[in-house]
Design a protein around this motif. Structure first.
Motif, PDB file in Angstrom:
ATOM      1  N   ARG A   1       0.830  -1.204   0.000  1.00  0.00           N
ATOM      2  CA  ARG A   1       0.000   0.000   0.000  1.00  0.00           C
ATOM      3  C   ARG A   1       0.867   1.258   0.000  1.00  0.00           C
ATOM      4  O   ARG A   1       0.654   2.161  -0.805  1.00  0.00           O
ATOM      5  CB  ARG A   1      -0.923  -0.032   1.220  1.00  0.00           C
ATOM      6  CG  ARG A   1      -1.887   1.130   1.315  1.00  0.00           C
ATOM      7  CD  ARG A   1      -2.884   0.890   2.445  1.00  0.00           C
ATOM      8  NE  ARG A   1      -3.554   2.114   2.822  1.00  0.00           N
ATOM      9  CZ  ARG A   1      -4.657   2.580   2.219  1.00  0.00           C
ATOM     10  NH1 ARG A   1      -5.182   1.921   1.207  1.00  0.00           N
ATOM     11  NH2 ARG A   1      -5.228   3.702   2.613  1.00  0.00           N
ATOM     12  N   LYS A   2       1.853   1.293   0.870  1.00  0.00           N
ATOM     13  CA  LYS A   2       2.739   2.462   0.931  1.00  0.00           C
ATOM     14  C   LYS A   2       3.516   2.632  -0.366  1.00  0.00           C
ATOM     15  O   LYS A   2       3.764   3.748  -0.807  1.00  0.00           O
ATOM     16  CB  LYS A   2       3.723   2.306   2.095  1.00  0.00           C
ATOM     17  CG  LYS A   2       3.167   2.742   3.427  1.00  0.00           C
ATOM     18  CD  LYS A   2       4.291   2.811   4.435  1.00  0.00           C
ATOM     19  CE  LYS A   2       3.799   3.236   5.799  1.00  0.00           C
ATOM     20  NZ  LYS A   2       4.875   3.134   6.780  1.00  0.00           N
TER      21      LYS A   2
ATOM     22  N   MET B   1       2.560   1.734  -3.372  1.00  0.00           N
ATOM     23  CA  MET B   1       1.616   2.294  -4.342  1.00  0.00           C
ATOM     24  C   MET B   1       1.411   3.783  -4.071  1.00  0.00           C
ATOM     25  O   MET B   1       1.441   4.606  -4.977  1.00  0.00           O
ATOM     26  CB  MET B   1       0.311   1.491  -4.231  1.00  0.00           C
ATOM     27  CG  MET B   1      -0.876   1.977  -5.025  1.00  0.00           C
ATOM     28  SD  MET B   1      -1.809   3.266  -4.182  1.00  0.00           S
ATOM     29  CE  MET B   1      -2.628   2.321  -2.908  1.00  0.00           C
TER      30      MET B   1
ATOM     31  N   LEU C   1       1.968   7.183  -6.365  1.00  0.00           N
ATOM     32  CA  LEU C   1       0.763   7.973  -6.626  1.00  0.00           C
ATOM     33  C   LEU C   1       1.041   9.445  -6.320  1.00  0.00           C
ATOM     34  O   LEU C   1       0.710  10.339  -7.117  1.00  0.00           O
ATOM     35  CB  LEU C   1      -0.387   7.448  -5.759  1.00  0.00           C
ATOM     36  CG  LEU C   1      -1.725   8.159  -5.877  1.00  0.00           C
ATOM     37  CD1 LEU C   1      -2.246   8.135  -7.298  1.00  0.00           C
ATOM     38  CD2 LEU C   1      -2.753   7.524  -4.933  1.00  0.00           C
TER      39      LEU C   1
ATOM     40  N   HIS D   1      -8.622   8.726  -3.793  1.00  0.00           N
ATOM     41  CA  HIS D   1      -9.767   8.191  -4.526  1.00  0.00           C
ATOM     42  C   HIS D   1      -9.952   6.719  -4.169  1.00  0.00           C
ATOM     43  O   HIS D   1      -9.064   6.082  -3.619  1.00  0.00           O
ATOM     44  CB  HIS D   1      -9.602   8.383  -6.040  1.00  0.00           C
ATOM     45  CG  HIS D   1      -8.375   7.728  -6.597  1.00  0.00           C
ATOM     46  ND1 HIS D   1      -7.273   8.440  -7.019  1.00  0.00           N
ATOM     47  CD2 HIS D   1      -8.067   6.434  -6.802  1.00  0.00           C
ATOM     48  CE1 HIS D   1      -6.343   7.595  -7.449  1.00  0.00           C
ATOM     49  NE2 HIS D   1      -6.794   6.380  -7.330  1.00  0.00           N
ATOM     50  N   THR D   2     -11.109   6.201  -4.513  1.00  0.00           N
ATOM     51  CA  THR D   2     -11.395   4.793  -4.199  1.00  0.00           C
ATOM     52  C   THR D   2     -10.665   3.908  -5.208  1.00  0.00           C
ATOM     53  O   THR D   2     -10.681   4.172  -6.397  1.00  0.00           O
ATOM     54  CB  THR D   2     -12.908   4.535  -4.270  1.00  0.00           C
ATOM     55  OG1 THR D   2     -13.541   5.487  -3.420  1.00  0.00           O
ATOM     56  CG2 THR D   2     -13.250   3.137  -3.805  1.00  0.00           C
ATOM     57  N   ILE D   3     -10.005   2.894  -4.688  1.00  0.00           N
ATOM     58  CA  ILE D   3      -9.302   1.963  -5.565  1.00  0.00           C
ATOM     59  C   ILE D   3     -10.332   1.090  -6.284  1.00  0.00           C
ATOM     60  O   ILE D   3     -11.252   0.575  -5.651  1.00  0.00           O
ATOM     61  CB  ILE D   3      -8.323   1.082  -4.742  1.00  0.00           C
ATOM     62  CG1 ILE D   3      -7.288   1.980  -4.064  1.00  0.00           C
ATOM     63  CG2 ILE D   3      -7.657   0.031  -5.615  1.00  0.00           C
ATOM     64  CD1 ILE D   3      -6.428   1.269  -3.040  1.00  0.00           C
TER      65      ILE D   3
ATOM     66  N   GLU E   1     -11.792   0.384  -0.637  1.00  0.00           N
ATOM     67  CA  GLU E   1     -10.612   0.961  -0.015  1.00  0.00           C
ATOM     68  C   GLU E   1     -10.247   2.263  -0.721  1.00  0.00           C
ATOM     69  O   GLU E   1     -10.356   2.378  -1.931  1.00  0.00           O
ATOM     70  CB  GLU E   1      -9.485  -0.066  -0.165  1.00  0.00           C
ATOM     71  CG  GLU E   1      -8.279   0.188   0.677  1.00  0.00           C
ATOM     72  CD  GLU E   1      -7.214  -0.882   0.424  1.00  0.00           C
ATOM     73  OE1 GLU E   1      -7.566  -2.027   0.059  1.00  0.00           O
ATOM     74  OE2 GLU E   1      -6.040  -0.543   0.561  1.00  0.00           O
TER      75      GLU E   1
ATOM     76  N   THR F   1      -7.319   5.275  -1.572  1.00  0.00           N
ATOM     77  CA  THR F   1      -5.851   5.357  -1.715  1.00  0.00           C
ATOM     78  C   THR F   1      -5.235   5.935  -0.446  1.00  0.00           C
ATOM     79  O   THR F   1      -4.159   5.513  -0.026  1.00  0.00           O
ATOM     80  CB  THR F   1      -5.468   6.228  -2.925  1.00  0.00           C
ATOM     81  OG1 THR F   1      -6.206   7.443  -2.845  1.00  0.00           O
ATOM     82  CG2 THR F   1      -5.746   5.517  -4.231  1.00  0.00           C
TER      83      THR F   1
END
Lengths: 548, 370
Positions: free
Chosen positions: B74-75, B77, B81, B107-109, B114, B116
């Motif tokens: 996640r981090k 990504m 971003l 924004h929503t993935i 979830e 971002t």
């Protein structure tokens, strides 16, 4: 009892048990209409189960609650037990403290312990509705069933028979009791339904049929066709005896010398053990038990507690058995995991007991609520006073966080689980006559805790495995979803096309998942120290108490 | 080169760093390997006091952030971003806030519920990661931090092409922007002989109203508590480029000492910025606990030390830059007296006591700590 020729002494007369009940019904579990209904069913079913087992008959018990109004119900409990001969029938139902269950020392494991139960229910019905109870019973020898309508004479604690008939009954043998009473029916916690369900769990050899006031019928089929072993009567064990009891036994024994007293009155004591105890106590084996002084009794009890004695014979205890308990739990709930354990017997206050624990996990059980707790003593569900029970204390004293459940402080854990704790004992120590909570003996809590921890360890293994599996599934989703995002950013930074990038990431993610080369859950920060530099500790102000 | 050309060059450098990093990731994935980036650790574990330069610096510890890792994906990504959002920002030539960046990138993935970023708390550290990971200053990323603090005094400056005479700023002063790099702010016509940094804006107002800076030929600044990056960087530049001494005037309490410490040695959080912000030669001019007796202040103006104050003082006693004899004496005296003093305590004598007597005295007698 009352002496009618001397009415002046009235204030000094001993009151009858029935009269005592009338004044103190809360002590026996009749304190409110909901509870009275449950207690009545419970007493009748306990009696039926004990009767069937002592007659070596696989129990088939039928329970029905009929509703006359919001506050008036009739309970009907019928069994296929051996039946009660006519000469004992009225006494068995119409006299409090009737029968052979009320014993002093030692004994054998049974459900009802004081024999006060079913007649108390009849008395309660009589006090609230004025109506008699109806009992039907037939033994193998009887051609027709005996039907009695009876009340209890409060003053004399004797049955009063209002009518007596004989009927043809399609049962070979059995007993049926019908009691009308002021009551209230609920299906919430500590209800008749709950009681029936829990009884089914710990009595896997029983088929229970329940018909609720709406006429809905539920059948709990037996999961095993074998009766539990008949419990044997045993004597007290030397390790758990208390001074008061010992002194009473010394006075009441027929043995003429201390040595024979020890051998005849106690479990697991032979001539060798008796000699050893007396040697430690420094007492002459020939002393007559009745002449033992308080000081000598004290030495004797110390020696009894300290001597090496075999563990109490388990013949007096009838565990459900781990395999059967597990099977029973599984038949009641749709579970992902179940485990049960039966501990070896231990002793509290001279009474042998053993603990059984079962844990079920997952399936339809709600994950966001506290765990379902089922406490049992001698196969009887304990529905009230959860907080005051030693078995509950054992549960809350376990650190469930180690075993895959949630727990805040020392409370009942939460999570998708059900915990069953069963204590089997010749004399289960309750905190009150209404038999709702097991008293806090350290030996009992310790045994229960050990059993719970063992089940907990097995649970943890399962939960850990399940967690890892979920993680693998989660991984697949994470990488797929994040790959899209990451590819979009990389495309923006490099000016390349997004679509082929996404495909590449997803493909590599799939391969890595297959090969299992994805890194673990923890954020592994590979720390690399290239050069050693002198470091000083900084710290009075936390990082963050700072500018942006 | 002109300021504009300088800016263009910095922009291109940052964009190239982003692009190179992105291409490296793409190459790694084409080799079917796990993409990774290295980012210096920013926590307390990777911060040390450099005895030679006399400032808090970031160590050499690095964290490796990989994409195919449950905890880091996640981090990872998020890092790219934000980088792509910053690229867009740099190319547009605009500057924005870190909160703006959070909204630009949240924004929503797809196919999930979830987001971002769930919160700005999640995006701010990623921005700091990019600052240290790509060795880029926040302003070079076209981001500004919060603006707090003001300056007035004997100098004229140019801010984004506008000439501003800090002698004519009325009662409020010039609000210090968060970006004060030479491309944005230039110094002209300085007649000041020193800089006075004041912890509190209320006390700073007293100094401005009394025109202390005119009489004593100086620049006075405040940062409303712990000064933000802009104020620290501005004072550092003034001190370096115009060779002006810096005096710090704070409360006589652990928090005041911490503010002095941040100005002088830098902070743990922004250790990677110390090289540009710390002012090791900054002097502590007051308030000293010894001033209580020296100026015969009434007992009423003292504030009893709380337990946390005592704990902090004993920790400060161990700080490498507070090891000098006079500093140890100052801290131990504070513990011995068991009270702290606010700058306003001096007003017990007279409202302008601080500007007319206290500070001129201190400067004349060179009563400061270093």
């Amino acid at each position: 009892m009352t002496d009618k020729t001397e009415p002046k002494k009235e204030e000094l007369r001993a009151i009858s048990v029935a009269e005592f009940f009338e004044k103190n019904r809360h002590l026996l579990g009749f304190d409110n209409p909901i509870r009275a209904l449950l207690t009545s069913v419970k007493e009748a079913v306990d009696n039926s189960l004990d009767a069937c087992e002592s007659g070596r008959i696989l129990p088939e018990i039928y329970v029905q609650i009929q509703k006359f109004s919001e506050t008036r119900f009739k309970i009907i409990v019928e069994d296929n037990g051996p039946g009660i001969p006519r000469e004992h029938l009225a006494g068995a139902f119409g006299k409090l403290l009737y029968g052979s269950k009320f014993k002093t020392f030692g004994g054998k494991q049974s459900r009802g312990q004081q024999g006060i139960g079913i007649s108390a229910a009849i008395l309660y019905g009589q006090l609230t509705t004025g109506k008699p109870a109806r009992v039907i019973s037939k033994t193998k020898k009887d051609k027709q069933a005996n039907v009695l309508e009876l009340k209890i004479d409060i003053k004399t604690n004797n049955p009063t028979i209002l009518s007596e008939t004989k009927i043809d009954w399609n049962r070979e043998h059995g007993t049926r009791v019908e009691i009308e009473m002021e009551a209230k029916y609920t299906e919430k916690k500590a209800s008749v339904v709950e009681y029936i369900k829990e009884t089914a769990i710990v009595n896997p050899h029983t088929t229970l049929t329940f018909v609720d006031p709406e006429g809905q019928k539920v059948v709990f089929q037996r999961v095993v066709d074998k009766l539990p072993v008949e419990p044997e009567e045993i004597k007290p064990h030397p390790h758990g005896i208390e001074l008061g009891l010992l002194e009473r036994m010394l006075k009441e024994t027929t043995a003429r010398a201390l040595k024979s007293f020890l051998i005849t009155e106690f479990d697991r004591v032979g001539p060798g053990t008796a000699d050893e105890i007396l040697k430690i106590a420094g007492l002459d084996p020939k002393i007559g038990p009745k002449f033992v002084t308080p000081d000598q009794a004290y030495s004797l009890i110390q020696a009894m507690h300290g001597a090496k004695v075999m563990a109490p014979s388990a013949v007096c205890l009838v565990p459900i058995g781990d395999a059967l308990l597990k099977k029973s739990l599984e038949s009641e709930y749709n579970l992902e995991f179940a485990y049960a354990i039966t501990r070896t017997p231990d002793v509290y206050r001279g009474n042998p007991f053993l603990i059984e624990v079962a844990i079920g996990y997952g399936g339809e059980l709600p994950a966001d609520q506290t765990v379902k707790l089922f406490r049992f003593a001698n196969r009887v569900p304990l529905l009230y006073q959860q907080g005051a029970c030693a078995l509950t204390e054992a549960i809350t004293s376990v650190d469930w966080k180690n075993y895959g459940l949630n727990q805040s402080g020392r409370n009942v854990p939460s999570g998708p689980a059900v915990i069953v704790v069963h204590m089997a004992s010749v004399w289960a120590p309750f905190t009150s006559e209404s038999k709702d909570a097991v008293a806090h003996y350290p030996e009992i809590i310790k045994e229960a805790k050990l059993a719970l921890q063992e089940c907990g360890r097995q649970l943890q293994l399962f939960v850990g495995k399940k967690h890892r599996k979920q993680l693998a599934e989660k991984k697949a989703d994470i990488f797929k979803n994040y790959s899209e995002e990451l590819a979009a950013s990389l495309a923006a930074l490099t000016g390349k096309d997004k679509k082929p990038l996404v495909d590449k990431f997803v493909k590599v993610a799939e391969e890595m998942l297959k090969l299992g080369t994805i890194e673990g859950e923890e954020e592994t920060e590979e720390v690399k120290e290239e050069k050693k530099k002198p470091k000083r500790k900084l710290g009075a102000f936390k990082a963050g108490e700072d500018e942006e | 080169m002109t300021a504009k050309e300088d800016k263009k060059k910095i922009d291109d450098e940052i964009l190239k760093k982003f692009k190179d990093s992105a291409e490296e990731i793409i190459e790694t994935i084409e080799k079917k390997q796990n993409p990774k980036i290295k980012i210096p650790l920013r926590g307390l574990t990777n911060v040390y006091f450099d005895e030679k330069d006399k400032m808090i610096k970031l160590g050499d510890k690095q964290q490796t952030r990989t994409f195919f890792n449950i905890g880091q994906a996640r981090k990872f990504m998020q890092t790219f971003l934000i980088a792509s959002a910053l690229k867009e920002l740099i190319e547009s030539g605009k500057t924005t806030s870190i909160r703006d960046v959070y909204y630009r990138t949240k924004h929503t993935i797809a196919n999930t519920t979830e987001s971002t970023f769930e919160d700005q708390i999640e995006s701010d550290p990623i921005i700091e990661d990019i600052e240290v990971g790509f060795d880029a200053l926040r302003e070079e990323l076209h981001l500004f931090a919060s603006t707090r603090g003001a300056v007035v005094g004997e100098i004229t400056i140019v801010d984004s092409g506008d000439t501003i005479d800090l002698r004519k700023m009325g009662s409020g002063g010039w609000a210090v922007p968060s970006i004060v790099e030479p491309e944005v702010v230039q110094f002209k016509d300085c007649t000041a002989e020193f800089i006075l940094f004041i912890e509190k804006d209320a006390v700073w107002r007293r100094f401005n109203e009394d025109k202390f800076w005119r009489k004593h030929k100086c620049i006075i600044a405040h940062g409303q508590g712990v000064p933000p990056r802009g104020v620290r960087r501005l004072i550092r530049r003034l001190s370096d480029e115009l060779n002006l001494p810096v005096y710090v005037l704070v409360d006589a309490d652990p928090y005041g000492l911490y503010i002095y410490s941040v100005i002088k040695q830098g902070s743990i959080n922004l250790a990677y910025e110390s090289m540009r912000m710390a002012i090791p030669k900054a002097r502590f001019i007051g308030l000293s606990v010894f001033d209580y007796a020296k100026y015969k202040l009434p007992k009423d103006v003292t504030i009893k030390l709380a337990e946390i104050d005592k704990k902090r003082i004993s920790e400060i006693l161990k700080y490498p830059w507070f090891q000098k004899k006079d500093w140890q004496a100052e801290l131990k005296e504070m513990l011995r007296l068991g009270f702290k003093l606010e700058l306003e305590a001096l007003s017990a004598k007279n409202v302008s006591f601080i500007t007319e007597k206290y500070l001129p005295d201190k400067l004349a007698k060179k009563e400061w700590l270093e």
